[in-house]
Design an enzyme around this catalytic site. Structure first.
Site, PDB file in Angstrom:
ATOM      1  N   ARG A 177      56.470  51.027  20.270  1.00 38.80           N
ATOM      2  CA  ARG A 177      55.777  51.236  21.718  1.00 38.80           C
ATOM      3  C   ARG A 177      54.385  52.086  21.421  1.00 38.80           C
ATOM      4  O   ARG A 177      53.766  52.653  22.206  1.00 38.80           O
ATOM      5  CB  ARG A 177      56.525  52.061  22.508  1.00 38.80           C
ATOM      6  CG  ARG A 177      58.070  51.351  22.912  1.00 38.80           C
ATOM      7  CD  ARG A 177      57.885  49.918  23.695  1.00 38.80           C
ATOM      8  NE  ARG A 177      59.035  49.293  23.530  1.00 38.80           N
ATOM      9  CZ  ARG A 177      59.467  48.339  22.699  1.00 38.80           C
ATOM     10  NH1 ARG A 177      58.756  48.133  21.530  1.00 38.80           N
ATOM     11  NH2 ARG A 177      60.780  47.833  22.826  1.00 38.80           N
ATOM     12  N   SER A 227      62.407  50.221  31.114  1.00 40.34           N
ATOM     13  CA  SER A 227      62.915  51.347  30.427  1.00 40.34           C
ATOM     14  C   SER A 227      62.235  52.507  30.837  1.00 40.34           C
ATOM     15  O   SER A 227      61.018  52.519  30.198  1.00 40.34           O
ATOM     16  CB  SER A 227      63.239  50.986  28.961  1.00 40.34           C
ATOM     17  OG  SER A 227      63.926  50.157  28.571  1.00 40.34           O
ATOM     18  N   GLU A 297      58.710  56.496  28.368  1.00 40.62           N
ATOM     19  CA  GLU A 297      57.833  55.481  28.040  1.00 40.62           C
ATOM     20  C   GLU A 297      56.716  54.978  29.283  1.00 40.62           C
ATOM     21  O   GLU A 297      55.631  54.498  28.672  1.00 40.62           O
ATOM     22  CB  GLU A 297      58.779  54.078  27.704  1.00 40.62           C
ATOM     23  CG  GLU A 297      58.124  53.037  27.327  1.00 40.62           C
ATOM     24  CD  GLU A 297      59.080  51.801  26.676  1.00 40.62           C
ATOM     25  OE1 GLU A 297      60.251  52.169  26.171  1.00 40.62           O
ATOM     26  OE2 GLU A 297      58.684  50.799  27.192  1.00 40.62           O
TER      27      GLU A 297
HETATM   28  C1  LIG Z   1      61.584  44.951  34.654  1.00 36.73           C
HETATM   29  C2  LIG Z   1      60.856  45.349  33.431  1.00 36.73           C
HETATM   30  C3  LIG Z   1      61.192  44.959  32.225  1.00 36.73           C
HETATM   31  C4  LIG Z   1      60.674  45.581  31.208  1.00 36.73           C
HETATM   32  N1  LIG Z   1      60.937  45.081  29.883  1.00 36.73           N
HETATM   33  C5  LIG Z   1      60.291  45.428  28.668  1.00 36.73           C
HETATM   34  C6  LIG Z   1      60.824  45.259  27.432  1.00 36.73           C
HETATM   35  O1  LIG Z   1      61.934  44.450  27.191  1.00 36.73           O
HETATM   36  N2  LIG Z   1      60.094  45.354  26.377  1.00 36.73           N
HETATM   37  C7  LIG Z   1      58.806  46.208  26.566  1.00 36.73           C
HETATM   38  O2  LIG Z   1      58.277  46.794  25.410  1.00 36.73           O
HETATM   39  N3  LIG Z   1      58.718  46.861  27.779  1.00 36.73           N
HETATM   40  C8  LIG Z   1      59.060  46.262  28.720  1.00 36.73           C
HETATM   41  N4  LIG Z   1      58.702  46.586  30.228  1.00 36.73           N
HETATM   42  C9  LIG Z   1      57.373  47.415  30.172  1.00 36.73           C
HETATM   43  C10 LIG Z   1      56.108  46.894  30.187  1.00 36.73           C
HETATM   44  O3  LIG Z   1      56.505  45.552  30.869  1.00 36.73           O
HETATM   45  C11 LIG Z   1      55.489  46.315  28.806  1.00 36.73           C
HETATM   46  O4  LIG Z   1      55.338  47.863  28.441  1.00 36.73           O
HETATM   47  C12 LIG Z   1      54.100  45.880  28.990  1.00 36.73           C
HETATM   48  O5  LIG Z   1      53.629  45.357  28.012  1.00 36.73           O
HETATM   49  C13 LIG Z   1      53.230  46.445  29.815  1.00 36.73           C
HETATM   50  O6  LIG Z   1      52.012  45.589  30.030  1.00 36.73           O
HETATM   51  P1  LIG Z   1      51.078  45.748  31.343  1.00 36.73           P
HETATM   52  O7  LIG Z   1      49.891  44.730  31.213  1.00 36.73           O
HETATM   53  O8  LIG Z   1      52.000  45.758  32.588  1.00 36.73           O
HETATM   54  O9  LIG Z   1      50.251  47.090  31.065  1.00 36.73           O
HETATM   55  P2  LIG Z   1      50.207  48.397  31.980  1.00 36.73           P
HETATM   56  O10 LIG Z   1      51.480  48.838  32.539  1.00 36.73           O
HETATM   57  O11 LIG Z   1      49.028  48.070  33.112  1.00 36.73           O
HETATM   58  O12 LIG Z   1      49.704  49.500  30.928  1.00 36.73           O
HETATM   59  C14 LIG Z   1      50.516  50.047  29.903  1.00 36.73           C
HETATM   60  C15 LIG Z   1      49.695  50.741  28.905  1.00 36.73           C
HETATM   61  O13 LIG Z   1      48.795  49.930  28.174  1.00 36.73           O
HETATM   62  C16 LIG Z   1      47.437  50.245  28.439  1.00 36.73           C
HETATM   63  N5  LIG Z   1      46.573  49.138  28.586  1.00 36.73           N
HETATM   64  C17 LIG Z   1      47.182  47.849  29.467  1.00 36.73           C
HETATM   65  N6  LIG Z   1      46.040  46.843  29.276  1.00 36.73           N
HETATM   66  C18 LIG Z   1      45.256  47.254  28.449  1.00 36.73           C
HETATM   67  C19 LIG Z   1      44.037  46.639  27.678  1.00 36.73           C
HETATM   68  N7  LIG Z   1      43.562  45.513  27.933  1.00 36.73           N
HETATM   69  N8  LIG Z   1      43.624  47.507  26.663  1.00 36.73           N
HETATM   70  C20 LIG Z   1      43.872  48.722  26.415  1.00 36.73           C
HETATM   71  N9  LIG Z   1      45.111  49.184  26.775  1.00 36.73           N
HETATM   72  C21 LIG Z   1      45.819  48.727  27.892  1.00 36.73           C
HETATM   73  C22 LIG Z   1      47.177  50.979  29.779  1.00 36.73           C
HETATM   74  O14 LIG Z   1      46.202  51.966  29.529  1.00 36.73           O
HETATM   75  C23 LIG Z   1      48.646  51.900  29.664  1.00 36.73           C
HETATM   76  O15 LIG Z   1      48.411  52.905  28.763  1.00 36.73           O
HETATM   77  C24 LIG Z   1      59.528  46.125  31.228  1.00 36.73           C
HETATM   78  C25 LIG Z   1      58.891  46.519  32.411  1.00 36.73           C
HETATM   79  C26 LIG Z   1      59.562  46.126  33.589  1.00 36.73           C
HETATM   80  C27 LIG Z   1      58.933  46.262  34.922  1.00 36.73           C
END
Ligand SMILES: Cc1cc2nc3c(=O)[nH]c(=O)nc-3n(C[C@H](O)[C@H](O)[C@H](O)COP(=O)(O)OP(=O)(O)OC[C@H]3O[C@@H](n4cnc5c(N)ncnc54)[C@H](O)[C@@H]3O)c2cc1C
Length: 301
Positions: A177, A227, A297
């Site tokens: 992560r 999570s 996380e």
């Molecule tokens: C129902 C549900 C299920 C999920 N299941 C999983 C799973 O199975 N596995 C898993 O790993 N995660 C899971 N997640 C968590 C999440 O979806 C992941 O971590 C995802 O990769 C986050 O992407 P995001 O675009 O929403 O990032 P955000 O939530 O917007 O940001 C997360 C982090 O990434 C950084 N970030 C975002 N975009 C950029 C960019 N372009 N450049 C630099 N930094 C950036 C942000 O600054 C922050 O630190 C789940 C979430 C939910 C709600």
């Protein structure tokens, strides 16, 4: 008039900038405070220009994607939230190299379904992760034995000097992560992903199997950030929380999911403070019972 607001409007256009933006609209927890400034740049040139200005003027900023791993505190963020969203939505498919090139604002589910259409295998694990490519690279998102690092070819980023750079997968310092993006505050703008040729119906069947497993085991009917805690080495956070007797434990509208104890859910108008208080209490109780430290996380801004 506000200098920062005017500057952002001048670069990204008035339609892409707002003041006092309600961040609960931009995070899957559907809770939390406001961002003083909110901007969605339209391309990497605008992004670098904005970053240079903010750094030169010591203005705080934070990058977001789909907000599926985020919570902004109720008191809000006294700086600029920069959303790398659907404006970074390029998708190019190279059938000879078996690669997909895509902007940081493309949803993982969209790439997974395009990959399936082209009978490209390797990304089935990510079909149900509700994040964008940029967030997935920052977090090295993973599920069901796969991680985004397994299929990354190259990543295009903005570095600490606001310049565009391109790194190979081996230079990305991917870990559980995490990646170089978090360590050095880089910003992902695009990525190329490697695939293998597969069988379209097998790929579809695998994606459906994993999506059904999520529906069955995860509280997808409630807002959450997935999570809540990282997996502590040798343990599962959800199992520790359940064994500590915390199934259904709640603070206000925030609750430990009864379906999956690893998820804190917004069971009804939770505030960010309630979610954070619940997370702290859960971590304390688990530590007292089992001596294991649970680390969030979810990123709290
Ligand atoms: C129902 C549900 C299920 C999920 N299941 C999983 C799973 O199975 N596995 C898993 O790993 N995660 C899971 N997640 C968590 C999440 O979806 C992941 O971590 C995802 O990769 C986050 O992407 P995001 O675009 O929403 O990032 P955000 O939530 O917007 O940001 C997360 C982090 O990434 C950084 N970030 C975002 N975009 C950029 C960019 N372009 N450049 C630099 N930094 C950036 C942000 O600054 C922050 O630190 C789940 C979430 C939910 C709600």
């Amino acid at each position: 008039m506000d200098k920062i607001y005017n500057y952002l409007c001048g670069v990204a256009g008035k339609d892409n900038v707002s003041l006092e933006e309600d961040m609960s609209r931009h995070v899957t927890f559907r809770a939390g405070g406001k961002a003083k400034y909110f901007v969605q740049p339209e391309n990497s040139l605008q992004l670098s220009e904005i970053l240079r200005y903010l750094k030169n003027n010591s203005v705080k900023y934070y990058i977001i994607g789909n907000g599926s791993n985020l919570l902004v505190k109720d008191e809000g963020f006294d700086g600029v939230i920069i959303k790398i969203g659907n404006k970074f939505g390029t998708i190019e498919i190279d059938t000879e190299k078996k690669q997909i090139y895509c902007g940081a604002g493309v949803m993982l589910s969209k790439i997974a379904s395009i990959a399936c259409e082209y009978a490209f295998t390797g990304m089935e694990f990510a079909a149900g992760i509700p994040g964008m490519v940029g967030g997935a690279i920052a977090m090295n998102a993973g599920a069901y034995g796969g991680e985004i690092k397994d299929i990354v070819d190259k990543v295009w980023l903005i570095d600490e000097n606001c310049n565009e750079v391109c790194l190979n997968c081996s230079e990305m310092e991917f870990g559980y992560r995490t990646s170089i993006v978090q360590k050095k505050d880089y910003i992902v703008i695009a990525v190329s992903l490697n695939f293998e040729n597969g069988d379209k119906s097998d790929i579809l069947a695998k994606m459906n199997e994993l999506l059904n497993a999520r529906k069955e085991k995860q509280p997808l009917e409630y807002p959450s950030a997935g999570s809540t805690f990282k997996r502590p080495e040798g343990y599962f956070a959800g199992k520790l929380i359940m064994d500590a007797g915390l199934r259904g434990f709640s603070v206000g509208g925030a609750k430990v999911s009864e379906k999956h104890c690893g998820f804190v859910i917004n069971a009804g108008n939770a505030t960010a403070s309630e979610i954070i208080e619940l997370m702290d209490k859960v971590a304390d109780i688990v530590y007292d019972k089992f001596g294991v430290k649970l680390e969030p996380e979810v990123k709290i801004i």
